[in-house]
Design a protein around this motif. Structure first.
Motif, PDB file in Angstrom:
ATOM      1  N   THR A 192       1.008  -1.855  -0.319  1.00  0.00           N
ATOM      2  CA  THR A 192       0.208   0.175  -0.518  1.00  0.00           C
ATOM      3  C   THR A 192       0.769   1.143   0.218  1.00  0.00           C
ATOM      4  O   THR A 192       0.622   2.598  -1.193  1.00  0.00           O
ATOM      5  CB  THR A 192      -0.885   0.014   1.008  1.00  0.00           C
ATOM      6  N   LEU A 193       1.600   1.058   0.609  1.00  0.00           N
ATOM      7  CA  LEU A 193       2.644   2.087   0.757  1.00  0.00           C
ATOM      8  C   LEU A 193       3.375   2.778  -0.632  1.00  0.00           C
ATOM      9  O   LEU A 193       3.849   3.475  -1.170  1.00  0.00           O
ATOM     10  CB  LEU A 193       3.906   2.103   2.227  1.00  0.00           C
ATOM     11  N   ARG A 194       3.950   1.414  -1.039  1.00  0.00           N
ATOM     12  CA  ARG A 194       4.758   1.852  -2.384  1.00  0.00           C
ATOM     13  C   ARG A 194       4.020   1.765  -3.063  1.00  0.00           C
ATOM     14  O   ARG A 194       4.210   3.029  -4.581  1.00  0.00           O
ATOM     15  CB  ARG A 194       4.968  -0.022  -2.582  1.00  0.00           C
ATOM     16  N   ASP A 195       2.499   1.840  -3.457  1.00  0.00           N
ATOM     17  CA  ASP A 195       1.426   2.802  -4.373  1.00  0.00           C
ATOM     18  C   ASP A 195       1.253   3.797  -4.011  1.00  0.00           C
ATOM     19  O   ASP A 195       0.966   4.661  -5.343  1.00  0.00           O
ATOM     20  CB  ASP A 195      -0.261   1.835  -4.612  1.00  0.00           C
ATOM     21  N   SER A 196       1.493   4.033  -2.998  1.00  0.00           N
ATOM     22  CA  SER A 196       1.130   5.568  -2.362  1.00  0.00           C
ATOM     23  C   SER A 196       1.874   6.198  -3.141  1.00  0.00           C
ATOM     24  O   SER A 196       2.090   8.058  -3.518  1.00  0.00           O
ATOM     25  CB  SER A 196       0.789   5.772  -1.374  1.00  0.00           C
ATOM     26  N   VAL A 197       3.319   5.763  -2.843  1.00  0.00           N
ATOM     27  CA  VAL A 197       4.670   6.330  -3.373  1.00  0.00           C
ATOM     28  C   VAL A 197       4.643   6.652  -4.846  1.00  0.00           C
ATOM     29  O   VAL A 197       5.153   7.702  -5.301  1.00  0.00           O
ATOM     30  CB  VAL A 197       5.789   5.789  -2.962  1.00  0.00           C
ATOM     31  N   ARG A 198       4.194   5.969  -5.734  1.00  0.00           N
ATOM     32  CA  ARG A 198       3.876   5.390  -6.942  1.00  0.00           C
ATOM     33  C   ARG A 198       3.265   6.654  -7.475  1.00  0.00           C
ATOM     34  O   ARG A 198       3.465   7.581  -8.262  1.00  0.00           O
ATOM     35  CB  ARG A 198       3.913   4.633  -7.664  1.00  0.00           C
ATOM     36  N   ALA A 199       2.706   6.913  -6.927  1.00  0.00           N
ATOM     37  CA  ALA A 199       1.183   7.868  -7.272  1.00  0.00           C
ATOM     38  C   ALA A 199       1.681   9.173  -7.116  1.00  0.00           C
ATOM     39  O   ALA A 199       1.568  10.328  -7.679  1.00  0.00           O
ATOM     40  CB  ALA A 199      -0.242   7.806  -6.340  1.00  0.00           C
ATOM     41  N   GLU A 200       2.424   9.560  -5.381  1.00  0.00           N
ATOM     42  CA  GLU A 200       3.483  10.891  -5.441  1.00  0.00           C
ATOM     43  C   GLU A 200       4.390  11.180  -6.657  1.00  0.00           C
ATOM     44  O   GLU A 200       4.426  12.162  -7.005  1.00  0.00           O
ATOM     45  CB  GLU A 200       4.282  10.616  -3.967  1.00  0.00           C
ATOM     46  N   ALA A 214       9.655  10.569   1.807  1.00  0.00           N
ATOM     47  CA  ALA A 214       9.990   9.743   2.584  1.00  0.00           C
ATOM     48  C   ALA A 214      10.052   9.542   3.641  1.00  0.00           C
ATOM     49  O   ALA A 214      10.241   8.539   4.200  1.00  0.00           O
ATOM     50  CB  ALA A 214      11.107  11.420   3.176  1.00  0.00           C
ATOM     51  N   LEU A 215       9.571   9.707   4.563  1.00  0.00           N
ATOM     52  CA  LEU A 215       8.534   9.260   5.555  1.00  0.00           C
ATOM     53  C   LEU A 215       7.450   8.243   5.622  1.00  0.00           C
ATOM     54  O   LEU A 215       7.919   7.710   6.657  1.00  0.00           O
ATOM     55  CB  LEU A 215       6.820  10.286   6.242  1.00  0.00           C
ATOM     56  N   VAL A 216       7.355   7.670   4.262  1.00  0.00           N
ATOM     57  CA  VAL A 216       6.966   6.701   4.623  1.00  0.00           C
ATOM     58  C   VAL A 216       7.534   5.625   3.991  1.00  0.00           C
ATOM     59  O   VAL A 216       7.982   4.070   3.505  1.00  0.00           O
ATOM     60  CB  VAL A 216       5.704   6.489   3.459  1.00  0.00           C
ATOM     61  N   ASN A 217       8.523   5.776   2.982  1.00  0.00           N
ATOM     62  CA  ASN A 217       9.143   4.981   1.945  1.00  0.00           C
ATOM     63  C   ASN A 217      11.011   5.013   2.442  1.00  0.00           C
ATOM     64  O   ASN A 217      11.732   3.593   1.982  1.00  0.00           O
ATOM     65  CB  ASN A 217       9.758   5.224   0.807  1.00  0.00           C
ATOM     66  N   HIS A 218      11.569   5.804   3.106  1.00  0.00           N
ATOM     67  CA  HIS A 218      12.998   5.555   3.989  1.00  0.00           C
ATOM     68  C   HIS A 218      13.445   4.671   4.534  1.00  0.00           C
ATOM     69  O   HIS A 218      12.612   4.632   5.584  1.00  0.00           O
ATOM     70  CB  HIS A 218      13.479   6.877   4.352  1.00  0.00           C
TER      71      HIS A 218
END
Length: 465
Positions: free
Chosen positions: A56-64, A78-82
């Motif tokens: 779910t977090l990866r999907d949100s990162v790619r949307a950004e 950065a806050l969800v992917n680092h």
């Protein structure tokens, strides 16, 4: 079950109930940290607790990353992917598990002994638990609760530091792009000027000295273009590292230029007090000192008695009635009276107090310095925007008019172009310094400057007083 065993079991159950066991929350207590920091940094950190959450977090990162990445979006990524930051988030769960463990009594010890010989059998049974653990569990739990709060603040401070670093990296990366684009324009203009100067020299209209000046400016602009390209790569890679991106995700798009200056700078009163109230490192230092004080209290409680056990004991022999009773074991303080442990705890506590004072002094100084830098950087950038750049444009128009009217030479026109390029580069630097100063001020205060909810709460408090 015998009456003594039932009584022992009842005593143990009552002790467990009195200890007030703390359950482990499903999110490890990180949800409270995320909620506390979300309003302070303008983004919500999220923990990848399992594979489904990670997807779910990866999907949100790619949307950004699918659209041009602004400053706040970079922080959200950065806050969800680092990975390093995600590892730090688990410190909260570790601390909560330690709190839950400290709230539980040690497991009881069950003893059984069987001896046979000469046709006789002797059996001994015992059930014991740590009495000191029962007496000190509430104090130990309170101490771990304070440590848990300190860890939560430490993790919150780490989140805020990473967010501030990401904002600064984004500013550097976008400013480098803006300077690279202008360096390309300057280099193209310098190349055209050098070619024009070469033709005019061949026609005998200007001296070779003027040609050398234009060629030198072209060579310098080419070197500046190369340095600008290198700076773009370095700043972008730093931003990429802070966002924890790799592979195809590194092909994100940044804006072409920095945001414009705000209409007015933020007017903040008593920045020192705001920093002391809002900065998480100050709160963490206070919590650490309180936890150390709790540790000192526990050390004093167990100074003389640190191995006291109470339990049920039973004994039976062949041909003899069963014997039952209790046993008590205690460590005799013949050699270690606990003075060294207490002295160490007191020294650690005094050390933690000095650390609190140091943190407060640093917070005050950084708040003053950052606010002065913020206001000065705004004034400098506004001066370039409202005074220097308009004057340079006016001069360029006048020089061009004079050149068209044959009142100014080609050398004057080219020299004016070089001076205008220097002024534009200086304005880009000033704009970059302002946005960096704002990021530094937010980090120094522990609150957003654009929408400072914490600052507004502070101002309301001031009015109430």
């Amino acid at each position: 079950m015998s009456t003594h065993l039932r009584n022992g079991a009842a005593l143990l159950a009552a002790a467990l109930l009195a200890s007030g066991c703390t359950a482990v929350a499903p999110d490890g207590g990180f949800g409270a940290v995320a909620d506390a920091t979300a309003g302070r940094i303008g983004a919500t950190p999220r923990l990848a607790r399992d594979e489904q959450a990670a997807r779910t977090l990866r999907d949100s990162v790619r949307a950004e990353l699918a659209r041009p990445l602004d400053m706040d979006a970079a922080v959200r990524v950065a806050l969800v992917n680092h990975p390093g930051l995600q590892a730090t988030y688990w410190n909260v769960g570790i601390a909560q598990a330690e709190l839950a463990q400290a709230s539980r009594l040690q497991n009881p010890a069950l003893g059984f002994k069987r001896v046979s010989g000469g046709g006789d059998i002797e059996i001994e049974r015992s059930l014991s638990f740590n009495l000191v653990g029962l007496l000190t569990t509430p104090l130990a739990a309170r101490m771990e609760a304070r440590r848990f709060e300190a860890v939560r603040r430490d993790v919150g401070a780490a989140i805020e530091r990473h967010a501030a670093d990401t904002r600064r990296a984004w500013i550097d990366a976008v400013a480098a792009r803006q300077q690279l684009e202008y360096a390309r324009q300057v280099n193209a203009s310098a190349e055209a000027s050098a070619e024009l100067a070469a033709r005019m020299t061949a026609a005998g209209n200007i001296a070779r000295l003027d040609l050398a000046r234009e060629q030198a400016f072209h060579a310098e602009s080419a070197a500046a273009l190369a340095r600008a390209g290198k700076q773009v790569m370095a700043t972008r890679e730093r931003l990429t590292r802070l966002m924890g991106l790799w592979g195809a995700d590194t092909q994100y798009t940044l804006p072409d230029r920095l945001p414009d200056l705000p209409a007015m700078p933020a007017e903040l009163q008593d920045v020192e007090r705001i920093a002391l109230e809002q900065r998480l490192d100050v709160q963490a230092a206070k919590a650490d000192a309180q936890a150390t004080a709790g540790s000192l209290g526990l050390t004093r409680v167990t100074r003389f008695v640190n191995a006291l056990e109470l339990g049920y004991a039973g004994k039976s022999e062949t041909g003899s009635p069963s014997a039952r009773g209790y046993e008590l074991s205690i460590e005799l303080p013949l050699f270690d009276w606990g003075g060294a442990r207490v002295a160490r705890a007191e020294a650690v506590y005094m050390q933690s107090l000095q650390h609190v004072a140091e943190t407060a002094v640093t917070a005050r100084s950084e708040a003053r310095e950052s606010y002065l830098d913020y206001r000065t950087s705004y004034d400098v950038a506004r001066h370039y925007r409202d005074s220097v750049i308009p004057l340079r444009k006016q001069i360029s128009r006048e020089v061009l008019l004079r050149y068209n009217g044959m009142l100014a030479s080609t050398q004057e026109l080219l020299a004016d172009a070089r001076e205008q390029a220097g002024a534009v580069n200086a304005y880009i630097d000033a704009l970059k310094e302002f946005w960096t100063a704002q990021a530094n001020l937010e980090a120094a205060l522990g609150a957003r400057v654009g929408t400072p909810a914490a600052v507004q709460a502070h101002e309301h408090k001031e009015h109430a007083e």
